[in-house]
Design an enzyme around this catalytic site. Structure first.
Site, PDB file in Angstrom:
ATOM      1  N   ASN A  61       0.837  -1.283   0.089  1.00 40.28           N
ATOM      2  CA  ASN A  61      -0.042  -0.168  -0.055  1.00 40.28           C
ATOM      3  C   ASN A  61       0.962   1.257  -0.049  1.00 40.28           C
ATOM      4  OD1 ASN A  61       0.544  -0.939   2.806  1.00 40.28           O
ATOM      5  ND2 ASN A  61      -1.063   0.336   3.613  1.00 40.28           N
ATOM      6  N   GLU A  63       0.346   5.167   0.446  1.00 35.84           N
ATOM      7  CA  GLU A  63      -0.410   6.242   0.977  1.00 35.84           C
ATOM      8  C   GLU A  63       0.039   7.589   0.555  1.00 35.84           C
ATOM      9  OE1 GLU A  63      -1.352   5.192   5.177  1.00 35.84           O
ATOM     10  OE2 GLU A  63      -2.043   3.726   4.593  1.00 35.84           O
ATOM     11  N   ASN A  64      -1.003   8.583   0.799  1.00 33.30           N
ATOM     12  CA  ASN A  64      -0.708  10.046   0.424  1.00 33.30           C
ATOM     13  C   ASN A  64      -1.509  10.840   1.571  1.00 33.30           C
ATOM     14  OD1 ASN A  64      -1.248  12.504  -1.182  1.00 33.30           O
ATOM     15  ND2 ASN A  64       0.362  11.514  -2.238  1.00 33.30           N
ATOM     16  N   ALA A  65      -0.800  12.203   1.612  1.00 32.18           N
ATOM     17  CA  ALA A  65      -1.427  12.941   2.471  1.00 32.18           C
ATOM     18  C   ALA A  65      -3.044  13.390   2.069  1.00 32.18           C
ATOM     19  CB  ALA A  65      -0.699  14.171   2.665  1.00 32.18           C
ATOM     20  N   TYR A  67      -5.545  11.571   1.102  1.00 34.12           N
ATOM     21  CA  TYR A  67      -5.968  10.122   1.410  1.00 34.12           C
ATOM     22  C   TYR A  67      -6.453   9.399   0.072  1.00 34.12           C
ATOM     23  CZ  TYR A  67      -5.291  10.878   6.507  1.00 34.12           C
ATOM     24  OH  TYR A  67      -4.684  11.353   7.686  1.00 34.12           O
ATOM     25  N   CYS A  72      -4.238   0.615  -2.519  1.00 35.96           N
ATOM     26  CA  CYS A  72      -3.632  -0.711  -1.909  1.00 35.96           C
ATOM     27  C   CYS A  72      -2.854  -1.659  -2.491  1.00 35.96           C
ATOM     28  CB  CYS A  72      -5.131  -1.487  -1.838  1.00 35.96           C
ATOM     29  SG  CYS A  72      -6.593  -0.795  -1.019  1.00 35.96           S
ATOM     30  N   GLU A  74      -3.012  -4.915  -3.323  1.00 36.15           N
ATOM     31  CA  GLU A  74      -3.222  -5.790  -4.123  1.00 36.15           C
ATOM     32  C   GLU A  74      -3.084  -5.186  -5.688  1.00 36.15           C
ATOM     33  OE1 GLU A  74      -4.616  -4.949  -1.274  1.00 36.15           O
ATOM     34  OE2 GLU A  74      -5.795  -6.591  -0.751  1.00 36.15           O
ATOM     35  N   CYS A 111     -10.111  -5.285   0.002  1.00 37.32           N
ATOM     36  CA  CYS A 111     -11.262  -4.449  -0.015  1.00 37.32           C
ATOM     37  C   CYS A 111     -12.222  -4.593  -1.303  1.00 37.32           C
ATOM     38  CB  CYS A 111     -10.737  -2.748   0.188  1.00 37.32           C
ATOM     39  SG  CYS A 111     -10.150  -2.358  -1.587  1.00 37.32           S
ATOM     40  N   CYS A 114     -10.349  -3.556  -4.463  1.00 34.43           N
ATOM     41  CA  CYS A 114      -9.380  -4.755  -5.152  1.00 34.43           C
ATOM     42  C   CYS A 114     -10.115  -5.793  -5.571  1.00 34.43           C
ATOM     43  CB  CYS A 114      -8.370  -4.992  -3.896  1.00 34.43           C
ATOM     44  SG  CYS A 114      -7.274  -3.541  -3.426  1.00 34.43           S
TER      45      CYS A 114
HETATM   46  N1  THU Z   1      -5.260  -1.725   2.190  1.00 37.11           N
HETATM   47  C1  THU Z   1      -4.719  -2.511   1.389  1.00 37.11           C
HETATM   48  O1  THU Z   1      -3.645  -2.282   0.944  1.00 37.11           O
HETATM   49  N2  THU Z   1      -5.441  -3.641   0.787  1.00 37.11           N
HETATM   50  C2  THU Z   1      -6.561  -4.087   1.492  1.00 37.11           C
HETATM   51  O2  THU Z   1      -7.125  -4.639   1.100  1.00 37.11           O
HETATM   52  C3  THU Z   1      -7.287  -3.095   2.493  1.00 37.11           C
HETATM   53  C4  THU Z   1      -6.539  -1.891   2.814  1.00 37.11           C
HETATM   54  C5  THU Z   1      -4.533  -0.344   2.646  1.00 37.11           C
HETATM   55  C6  THU Z   1      -5.202   0.864   2.196  1.00 37.11           C
HETATM   56  C7  THU Z   1      -4.608   1.744   3.253  1.00 37.11           C
HETATM   57  O3  THU Z   1      -3.325   2.261   3.126  1.00 37.11           O
HETATM   58  C8  THU Z   1      -4.438   0.960   4.542  1.00 37.11           C
HETATM   59  O4  THU Z   1      -4.577  -0.455   4.155  1.00 37.11           O
HETATM   60  C9  THU Z   1      -5.576   1.171   5.541  1.00 37.11           C
HETATM   61  O5  THU Z   1      -6.790   1.151   5.145  1.00 37.11           O
END
Ligand code: THU
Length: 155
Positions: A61, A63-65, A67, A72, A74, A111, A114
């Site tokens: 994963n 992320e970024n400021a 959001y 993710c 996957e 999620c 994904c």
């Molecule tokens: N996240 C994933 O990388 N995969 C998932 O299947 C669920 C959530 C990440 C997104 C975010 O960076 C962090 O988990 C919290 O939600």
């Protein structure tokens, strides 16, 4: 009126029930959590996929400021594979996740977004992707992402 019940077939395995190749893929997903960029959630997700030629690619994963810009693990892995090797099928995908207490005890479950992407990769390549969801107390093995997304949206 009638009820429609949709079931999902999951195999739950202990570590020593997995083949060496399966263990290697899951270990790659675990390893991938260490290069995740998750300064906001502190939830580190790793994905590792196996291509048709036997090679492994990872994603995690990012992320970024701002959001919603983040992605993710996957999808990071699948989009990288399809952009670099569009003609190689993805045969398996393993996912692992870690928080402040370590790797999750029960398997991480992907999620909805994904799952939608996993499904389209399967449809595009006309072959199932085996899914491995890692938990310290057991691993879920699922024959196809179809299992994870009933009533899926397709065009
Ligand atoms: N996240 C994933 O990388 N995969 C998932 O299947 C669920 C959530 C990440 C997104 C975010 O960076 C962090 O988990 C919290 O939600």
């Amino acid at each position: 009126m009638e009820h429609i019940t949709i079931s999902c077939d999951i195999e739950r395995l202990q570590w020593d029930e997995l083949s060496k190749e399966e263990q290697q893929l899951i270990d790659s997903a675990k390893e991938a959590t260490y290069s995740a960029y998750a300064p906001y959630s502190h939830f580190f997700v790793g994905a590792a996929l196996r291509l048709q030629d036997g090679s492994i690619m990872i994603g995690n994963n990012q992320e970024n400021a701002s959001y919603p810009c983040g992605l993710c693990a996957e999808r990071t892995a699948l989009f990288a594979a399809n952009s670099q090797y569009p003609h190689l099928q993805v045969t398996a995908l393993a996912i692992a996740a870690r928080n402040a207490e370590g790797f999750l005890k029960t398997p991480i479950t992907p999620c909805g977004s994904c799952r939608q992407v996993m499904l389209e990769v399967e449809h595009r390549q006309k072959a199932h992707i085996k899914i491995y969801l890692y938990g310290e107390n057991g691993v879920y093995r699922i024959a196809s992402s179809e299992e994870l997304l009933p009533l899926q949206f397709t065009l």
